[in-house]
Design an enzyme around this catalytic site. Structure first.
Site, mmCIF file in Angstrom:
data_model
loop_
_atom_site.group_PDB
_atom_site.id
_atom_site.type_symbol
_atom_site.label_atom_id
_atom_site.label_comp_id
_atom_site.label_asym_id
_atom_site.label_seq_id
_atom_site.Cartn_x
_atom_site.Cartn_y
_atom_site.Cartn_z
ATOM 1 N N GLY A 278 38.005 -77.211 -5.787
ATOM 2 C CA GLY A 278 37.959 -78.548 -6.363
ATOM 3 C C GLY A 278 38.541 -78.380 -7.207
ATOM 4 N N GLU B 176 34.693 -70.802 -5.408
ATOM 5 C CA GLU B 176 35.844 -71.073 -4.301
ATOM 6 C C GLU B 176 36.879 -72.501 -4.255
ATOM 7 O OE1 GLU B 176 31.656 -71.423 -1.969
ATOM 8 O OE2 GLU B 176 32.812 -73.251 -2.542
ATOM 9 N N PRO B 177 38.270 -71.825 -5.017
ATOM 10 C CA PRO B 177 39.012 -72.264 -4.843
ATOM 11 C C PRO B 177 39.888 -72.341 -2.996
ATOM 12 C CG PRO B 177 39.777 -70.246 -6.014
ATOM 13 C CD PRO B 177 38.374 -70.273 -6.039
ATOM 14 N N GLY B 178 39.958 -73.820 -2.939
ATOM 15 C CA GLY B 178 41.271 -74.111 -1.977
ATOM 16 C C GLY B 178 42.938 -74.103 -2.069
ATOM 17 N N ARG B 179 43.130 -74.958 -2.326
ATOM 18 C CA ARG B 179 44.070 -76.334 -3.130
ATOM 19 C C ARG B 179 44.797 -75.855 -4.432
ATOM 20 N NH1 ARG B 179 44.808 -81.283 -1.291
ATOM 21 N NH2 ARG B 179 42.227 -81.644 -0.982
ATOM 22 N N ARG C 36 48.077 -85.248 5.757
ATOM 23 C CA ARG C 36 47.563 -85.631 4.224
ATOM 24 C C ARG C 36 48.045 -86.814 4.138
ATOM 25 N NH1 ARG C 36 47.982 -84.649 0.188
ATOM 26 N NH2 ARG C 36 45.802 -84.564 -0.497
ATOM 27 N N TYR D 259 44.825 -89.825 4.165
ATOM 28 C CA TYR D 259 44.194 -90.049 2.584
ATOM 29 C C TYR D 259 45.313 -90.989 2.079
ATOM 30 C CZ TYR D 259 42.245 -85.834 3.893
ATOM 31 O OH TYR D 259 41.470 -84.036 3.906
ATOM 32 N N CYS E 99 54.657 -91.842 18.342
ATOM 33 C CA CYS E 99 54.412 -93.278 18.505
ATOM 34 C C CYS E 99 53.020 -93.258 17.832
ATOM 35 C CB CYS E 99 54.251 -93.336 19.143
ATOM 36 S SG CYS E 99 55.693 -92.729 19.873
ATOM 37 N N GLU E 100 53.098 -93.771 16.075
ATOM 38 C CA GLU E 100 51.277 -94.282 15.033
ATOM 39 C C GLU E 100 52.035 -95.159 14.078
ATOM 40 O OE1 GLU E 100 48.166 -94.357 15.924
ATOM 41 O OE2 GLU E 100 48.291 -92.645 17.625
#
Ligand SMILES: *Cc1c(COP(=O)(O)O)cnc(C)c1O
Length: 438
Positions: free
Chosen positions: A250, A286-289, A325, A329, A360-361
């Site tokens: 986190g 448990e770091p990811g980012r 992202r 988000y 196409c969005e």
């Protein structure tokens, strides 16, 4: 505000002064951009190693294990860096399990998280000797018991606590509120421990908490750890032995150089030390980012500019399928022109753009109303801080093949995933010629 679409007459020096060097782990980005077709992801090996060693140094003296959250960046070459640095893995699927093992991460350093582990996935994990299961529901605990009994194995498990803490982050990446799907309440966890003797093949001896992602304040961590610590002390008094406390991931990173102030990793570890004073088991992180986000950039070229009725568009060759992202988000990523004459601002007046991809969005938008030096077709841009949840969330939407990924290390680069070919993209598809009746 009629700034949009207009040229900003006198860009402030500050606005145009790049906070980012053109050098990326010893590699000139212009040269890298010339060497490979865009778009592609590039990761700095040294940035990742520095993150790891910084965290390891902060943890010095603690009985702690870092398990990299594979979902942030599951690339085999990235996982190899983790393995070489002695890290374990936090996985959420059989695919992530296989990647971790293939990269050389020992099974006993792997923790298996996630609300939807199937019994088949649990069985596979038990067979290869995964170290610990972070269990998120009583139904899952039953399933784990069945899978372990079938194999006559004893597995270690932690209960994932939902501490009902607001991580102060984006709703879609908040996981520790009572209305999120993750974990169980302390009340329910208490019942699990009371009934622990009926799970003969599951040794329930750990606690797990993960309250969300991209957290930029210490306070939510402190609150979550407080709940865990109180519960751990209660369990010990009740005679349970707790051998593992997993504090999740986190930790936030700098997406917006001018604004984001991440938590200092030393302060973060200090908070863990304080909350868990006297705990003699293993502390798992448990770091990811935190380990990979700032190590990554997405290189993309301008396809063309387009003057819309009210907006000035910069259309680039990367899109939401390469980096989701911003669409998912509303995430901010710093974006920078990589230019030979970046010191000659007078050549390129500041211009305000909506930076968009070809998909196409409408949500295929990397930035709205962003000021850049005036751009033209062929210009190279770096989208910053894309090493986590970038390539890992990519898709082939609009039949755009997956982008290449390269690792840069001290001035040289290695392709760690080649750009997907058209044939690879459609592999497995076939015409509906073979009809069956189930
Ligand atoms: C996603 C996840 C992580 C990693 O989160 P980051 O914000 O990337 O550090 C850690 N643990 C669990 C259980 C997760 O689901």
């Amino acid at each position: 505000m009629e700034l949009i679409g207009a040229q900003v007459a006198a860009p402030s020096q500050e606005a145009l002064e790049s906070p980012f060097p053109r050098l990326f782990d010893g590699m000139d980005l212009i040269a890298l951009g010339a060497a490979l077709p865009t778009p592609f992801h590039a990761y700095s090996a040294n940035t990742i190693r520095q993150r790891i060693s910084g965290l390891q140094a902060a943890l010095d003296g603690l009985n702690a294990a870092i398990c990299f959250a594979v979902k942030a960046n599951p690339s085999l070459a990235i996982l190899q860096i983790m393995a070489q640095s002695g890290l374990g893995a936090d996985i959420v699927s059989s695919g992530e399990l296989r990647r971790s093992l293939k990269a050389g991460i020992p099974a006993n350093r792997i923790v298996f998280s996630g609300v939807g582990k199937t019994e088949a996935e649990m069985g596979e994990a038990i067979d290869v000797g995964v170290g610990r299961f972070n269990v998120e529901s009583s139904e899952e605990l039953e399933a784990l018991q069945r899978a372990a009994r079938t194999r006559e194995a004893i597995v270690r498990a932690s209960v994932r606590i939902n501490p009902d803490v607001d991580a102060g982050t984006h709703d879609k990446i908040s996981t520790g509120k009572s209305d999120n799907k993750f974990g169980v309440s302390i009340t329910e966890a208490r019942r699990w421990f009371a009934a622990v003797s009926c799970k003969e093949n599951v040794r329930l001896d750990g606690l797990h908490v993960h309250i969300g992602s991209q957290i930029l304040e210490l306070e939510p961590f402190r609150q979550a750890l407080h709940h865990v610590s109180v519960f751990w002390r209660e369990l010990v008094l009740a005679g349970h032995s707790i051998n593992s406390i997993d504090v999740g991931g986190g930790l936030g990173v700098v997406y917006r150089g001018a604004r984001d102030k991440p938590v200092n990793v030393g302060d973060y570890v200090h908070t863990i030390r304080e909350a868990l004073t006297g705990f003699e088991g293993r502390i798992v992180l448990e770091p990811g980012r935190y380990l990979v986000a700032e190590a990554g950039i997405l290189l993309t070229r301008v396809i063309r500019t387009k003057q819309g009725a009210t907006r000035n568009f910069l259309i680039v060759d990367a899109a939401m399928n390469d980096l989701l992202r911003p669409s998912l988000y509303d995430a901010w990523h710093d974006i920078e022109l990589i230019d030979e004459e970046s010191d000659r601002n007078d050549l390129r007046p500041g211009t305000v753009y909506d930076i968009v991809g070809p998909v196409c969005e409408t949500s295929d938008t990397f930035a709205i109303g962003r000021q850049l030096p005036q751009c033209r077709a062929g210009d190279l841009l770096a989208i910053r801080c894309t090493g986590a949840y970038g390539a890992s969330m990519s898709s082939t939407y609009n039949s755009r093949p997956l982008a290449a990924e390269v690792l840069v290390d001290d001035g040289s680069y290695a392709v760690i995933r080649r750009r997907q070919s058209f044939d690879e993209m459609i592999a497995g598809e076939q015409a509906a010629t073979l009809w069956r009746t189930a």
